[in-house]
Design a protein around this motif. Structure first.
Motif, PDB file in Angstrom:
ATOM      1  N   HIS A 209       0.806  -1.225   0.000  1.00 47.19           N
ATOM      2  CA  HIS A 209       0.000   0.000   0.000  1.00 47.19           C
ATOM      3  C   HIS A 209       0.839   1.275   0.000  1.00 47.19           C
ATOM      4  O   HIS A 209       0.272   2.374  -0.014  1.00 47.19           O
TER       5      HIS A 209
ATOM      6  N   THR B 236      -5.490   7.905  -1.243  1.00 40.87           N
ATOM      7  CA  THR B 236      -4.027   7.904  -1.182  1.00 40.87           C
ATOM      8  C   THR B 236      -3.537   9.193  -0.529  1.00 40.87           C
ATOM      9  O   THR B 236      -3.873  10.287  -0.990  1.00 40.87           O
TER      10      THR B 236
ATOM     11  N   ALA C 143      -2.330  -5.689   3.425  1.00 46.02           N
ATOM     12  CA  ALA C 143      -2.441  -4.338   2.875  1.00 46.02           C
ATOM     13  C   ALA C 143      -3.561  -3.573   3.557  1.00 46.02           C
ATOM     14  O   ALA C 143      -4.534  -4.151   4.049  1.00 46.02           O
TER      15      ALA C 143
ATOM     16  N   HIS D 234      -1.752   4.089   0.648  1.00 49.18           N
ATOM     17  CA  HIS D 234      -2.985   3.901  -0.118  1.00 49.18           C
ATOM     18  C   HIS D 234      -3.898   2.959   0.661  1.00 49.18           C
ATOM     19  O   HIS D 234      -3.460   1.911   1.136  1.00 49.18           O
TER      20      HIS D 234
END
Length: 216
Positions: free
Chosen positions: A114, A160, A142, A174
């Motif tokens: 991420h 993000t 993630a 993210h």
């Protein structure tokens, strides 16, 4: 001189260190790798190597990849102390992996995928697919959009943000909706896909997806 990567700065300045034990899910995944008779394993974003060392002690040939030179030096010292010689540290990012096609029998990527914009993440997942052999398995952790940190820092694009304070300042995060992360893995067979929520004192949850994959 080129500017140091944000992760290198975090390690170099002592804002980030690795004192936690291996994740129980990675310990469990190591048993999956043994059942699959895997030998060569890639640890993407290994940090100071808590999982690389675990896998090395389990007998696998491990490539421990990270962007931070300081983190890898810490790993090298740990390997020397533990007399482990089957873990190879490699300094590189995950966008263009410096390995041949179909090389690895397995891979792990915990709390690393991420860290980038969505286009970079898709490029990285394509690289992971490329370097894994057919039938190889991987374990990924993630961030989810349900995480309490979503919205912190400066917004770069949908979901993000680059954090502007704290130990991970300067680092991109993210936050995945479920369907988006599933789409990133469209070239893989998804073996399991779980969202884990852990309440925190600040309010809300730490929220991650735990995913097992196979390259068909």
């Amino acid at each position: 001189m080129p500017k140091a990567h944000p992760w290198e700065l975090a390690w170099r300045e002592g804002r980030w260190e690795e004192t936690s034990p291996p994740l129980p899910e990675v310990v469990e995944f190591a048993e999956d790798l043994k059942r699959e008779d895997a030998r060569t394993i890639l640890d993407i974003g290994c940090g100071a190597g808590r999982h690389s060392i675990l896998l090395g002690r389990a007998g696998f040939q491990v490539v421990a990849l990270d962007i931070s030179e300081t983190a890898l030096k810490t790993l090298e010292a740990r390997l020397k102390t533990a007399s482990i010689d089957n873990v190879t540290p490699v300094r590189h990012d995950m966008l263009e992996l410096p390995f041949t096609n179909d090389y690895f029998d397995g891979g792990i990527c915990t709390n690393v995928l991420h860290h980038g914009k969505l286009a970079q993440i898709k490029q990285a997942t394509g690289e992971v697919h490329r370097v894994m052999r057919r039938g190889a398995i991987a374990f990924v952790v993630a961030l989810s959009t349900a995480d309490f940190r979503k919205g912190n820092g400066k917004r770069l694009e949908p979901n993000t943000f680059v954090f502007t304070s704290g130990e991970e300042r300067g680092i991109i995060h993210h936050f995945f909706p479920r369907e988006e992360l599933q789409s990133c893995f469209k070239s893989f067979r998804i073996l399991s896909f779980e969202e884990r929520l852990i309440p925190v004192q600040e309010g809300g949850n730490r929220a991650h997806f735990l995913v097992k994959l196979e390259k068909p």
